[in-house]
Scaffold this active site. Structure first.
Site, short mmCIF file in Angstrom:
data_model
loop_
_atom_site.label_atom_id
_atom_site.label_comp_id
_atom_site.label_asym_id
_atom_site.label_seq_id
_atom_site.Cartn_x
_atom_site.Cartn_y
_atom_site.Cartn_z
N TYR A 51 0.85 -1.20 0.00
CA TYR A 51 0.00 0.00 0.00
C TYR A 51 0.88 1.24 0.00
O TYR A 51 1.81 1.34 0.79
CB TYR A 51 -0.90 0.02 1.24
CG TYR A 51 -2.33 -0.25 0.89
CD1 TYR A 51 -2.99 0.55 -0.04
CD2 TYR A 51 -3.02 -1.30 1.46
CE1 TYR A 51 -4.31 0.30 -0.39
CE2 TYR A 51 -4.33 -1.56 1.11
CZ TYR A 51 -4.97 -0.76 0.18
OH TYR A 51 -6.26 -1.00 -0.17
N GLU A 53 -0.48 4.80 -0.38
CA GLU A 53 -1.29 6.03 -0.55
C GLU A 53 -0.42 7.26 -0.31
O GLU A 53 0.37 7.31 0.65
CB GLU A 53 -2.47 6.01 0.41
CG GLU A 53 -3.65 5.26 -0.21
CD GLU A 53 -4.58 4.67 0.81
OE1 GLU A 53 -4.09 4.15 1.82
OE2 GLU A 53 -5.79 4.73 0.57
N ASP A 198 -6.81 13.69 -24.77
CA ASP A 198 -6.84 12.28 -24.34
C ASP A 198 -6.15 11.49 -25.45
O ASP A 198 -6.74 11.18 -26.48
CB ASP A 198 -8.29 11.84 -24.15
CG ASP A 198 -8.39 10.36 -23.79
OD1 ASP A 198 -7.38 9.64 -23.94
OD2 ASP A 198 -9.47 9.93 -23.37
N THR A 225 -3.87 6.15 -21.52
CA THR A 225 -3.66 4.84 -20.94
C THR A 225 -2.20 4.48 -21.20
O THR A 225 -1.53 5.10 -22.03
CB THR A 225 -4.59 3.78 -21.57
OG1 THR A 225 -4.60 3.94 -22.98
CG2 THR A 225 -5.99 3.88 -21.02
N LYS A 228 -2.13 0.02 -24.95
CA LYS A 228 -2.31 0.46 -26.34
C LYS A 228 -0.96 0.67 -27.03
O LYS A 228 -0.05 -0.12 -26.84
CB LYS A 228 -3.18 1.72 -26.39
CG LYS A 228 -4.56 1.54 -25.74
CD LYS A 228 -5.53 2.62 -26.10
CE LYS A 228 -6.90 2.40 -25.52
NZ LYS A 228 -7.14 2.91 -24.18
N ARG A 234 -1.78 -2.41 -18.36
CA ARG A 234 -3.06 -1.68 -18.34
C ARG A 234 -2.98 -0.65 -17.22
O ARG A 234 -2.65 -0.99 -16.08
CB ARG A 234 -4.21 -2.63 -18.07
CG ARG A 234 -4.31 -3.77 -19.04
CD ARG A 234 -5.64 -4.43 -18.95
NE ARG A 234 -6.61 -3.61 -19.62
CZ ARG A 234 -6.81 -3.60 -20.93
NH1 ARG A 234 -6.08 -4.37 -21.71
NH2 ARG A 234 -7.71 -2.83 -21.49
N1 DSN Z 1 -11.70 0.64 -24.63
C1 DSN Z 1 -10.70 1.42 -25.31
C2 DSN Z 1 -10.74 1.24 -26.77
O1 DSN Z 1 -10.90 0.12 -27.20
O2 DSN Z 1 -10.57 2.20 -27.50
C3 DSN Z 1 -10.78 2.85 -24.98
O3 DSN Z 1 -11.00 3.03 -23.66
#
Ligand code: DSN
Length: 430
Positions: A51, A53, A198, A225, A228, A234
């Site tokens: 933890y 925090e 974003d 994120t 990707k 993630r």
């Molecule tokens: N779920 C993601 C996507 O597939 O684009 C975005 O959050």
């Protein structure tokens, strides 16, 4: 996984099944990727027990010698990658990152101007089904021309002048072109809004210098994120420009104080303990993204996407904006094959190609069975595939859709997909 195999054979079996699925199939979901064995090791490390925090040097629990070090490393690497003043690496994913920004800057009832969902925006940019839409007022801009993907900046300015948003939001999860950040920033300045991008889908392409960095155009905040195109675990992250101060002390709501407002919004405002195994894995992924080989990878993602888009169009498919400048494309399945995106997704599942259905601009069909299908190249590029493989995959997509009633053909296509998949190992899977 010798321990898991013995103690919980059921879960072990599911993990092994997923490994086989990933190994034998082709991943064209634009938001997915394969992490490196090192990222997997960090994710599975003992940091998951801890933890933490608070923030490095200012925690609410003892025993932070190594968590402080690893979070500070992740922060420094993230700042270097995005060339910004501050990074908060604690958001658990992209949605919490966006929500933390809204709460950092807005008061209930304030307005955010973002891209329409069917034109490529994201659920967390104020879709009426989200909790955020109950608290804040989300207004929209769209593409002017869906054939080119050009955003309607005149309309954007008109809406901004009328609605006086506090945030103008650039960013998308199904938009194949690049926005004009300078124009958006100029409009934001006119109406006194801050600018937020974003960049979840294209963060890897930005840090590799393949696409533009919104900070170079004066943007205040980037959320992303870390999976990707960035190819990490993630998770989420918020990057910002401004003065960095003690996150445990309240500050005035000014643009200069954005980093501190964001830190305070993430914790204690919104989240509890960060997931430190995830933070460690983020640090590893950011380190990987700093290497010259990542630039080569990111360039190849876009080359592959252009090749796939070109081949799909040659085969008679209709793509939204007629091509792509990034890693993804959206196909209009009704125009291409006379069936919806859900059906095409299911047909492709049968031959081992994984995709995700998608709305098309102003889609008359519902989101669960929309007109489109989104395809992307980050994952297959990680496995080492090049343009000629993308063209082959595009042909399989088209053949499967046309021959959907012919199980013999689908079986043959699946065999071909598996054969090619096996030539390109998935990192971390033997
Ligand atoms: N779920 C993601 C996507 O597939 O684009 C975005 O959050």
């Amino acid at each position: 996984m010798s321990s898991l195999k013995t103690t919980d054979p059921q879960v072990y079996k599911f993990i092994k099944g997923e490994e086989q699925r990933q190994k034998l199939g082709m991943e064209l979901i634009a938001s997915e990727n394969y992490v490196s064995p090192s990222v997997l090791e960090a994710l599975g490390s003992v940091f998951t027990n801890k933890y933490s925090e608070g923030y490095p040097g200012r925690r609410y629990y003892g025993g932070q010698e190594f968590t402080d070090a690893v979070e500070s490393l992740a922060i420094e690497r993230a700042k270097k990658l995005f060339r910004c003043d501050h990074a908060n690496v604690q958001p658990l994913s992209g949605a919490p990152a966006n929500i933390a920004v809204y709460f950092a800057w807005l008061e209930p009832g304030d307005t955010v101007l973002g891209m329409d969902l069917t034109h490529g925006g994201h659920l967390t940019h104020g879709s009426p089904v989200t909790h955020m839409a109950k608290l804040f007022n989300f207004v929209r801009y769209k593409m002017k021309d869906v054939e080119t993907g050009e955003i309607d900046y005149d309309e954007l300015r008109k809406v901004a002048r009328k609605e006086k948003p506090k945030i103008i939001l650039a960013g998308f999860s199904a938009y194949p072109r690049e926005p004009d950040y300078a124009k958006m920033k100029a409009i934001a300045d006119e109406v006194g809004a801050i600018t937020m991008a974003d960049m979840a889908h294209i963060a890897g392409l930005i840090v590799a210098g393949v696409l533009k960095n919104p900070f170079d155009f004066g943007f205040n905040i980037i959320t992303t994120t870390t999976h990707k195109t960035l190819r990490g675990p993630r998770g989420g992250m918020i990057l910002s420009m401004g003065k960095v101060s003690n996150p445990l002390k309240a500050v005035e709501k000014t643009v200069e104080n954005l980093p501190t407002l964001i830190d305070r919004s993430v914790f204690p405002g919104f989240q509890g303990g960060p997931h430190m195994n995830n933070t460690a894995a983020k640090a590893v992924a950011f380190g990987e993204a700093m290497k010259p080989s990542f630039k080569v990878y990111a360039r190849q993602i876009v080359k592959n996407a252009k090749a796939m888009a070109d081949e799909l169009m040659k085969q008679g498919c209709k793509l939204i904006t007629n091509g792509t400048d990034n890693h993804l494309m959206v196909m209009d399945c009704i125009k291409s094959f006379g069936i919806d995106g859900k059906e095409v997704e299911q047909i492709l599942d049968k031959i081992g190609i994984t995709t995700s259905k998608s709305t098309v601009p102003d889609d008359p069909l519902p989101p669960f069975a929309p007109s489109g299908l989104r395809l992307g190249t980050p994952a297959m590029t990680t496995r080492g595939m090049k343009e000629k493989h993308m063209r082959q995959i595009a042909k399989w997509v088209v053949d499967a859709a046309h021959e959907r009633k012919n199980s013999k053909v689908l079986k043959k296509l699946k065999k071909e997909v598996v054969e090619m998949s096996l030539q390109f190992p998935v990192p971390g899977i033997k």
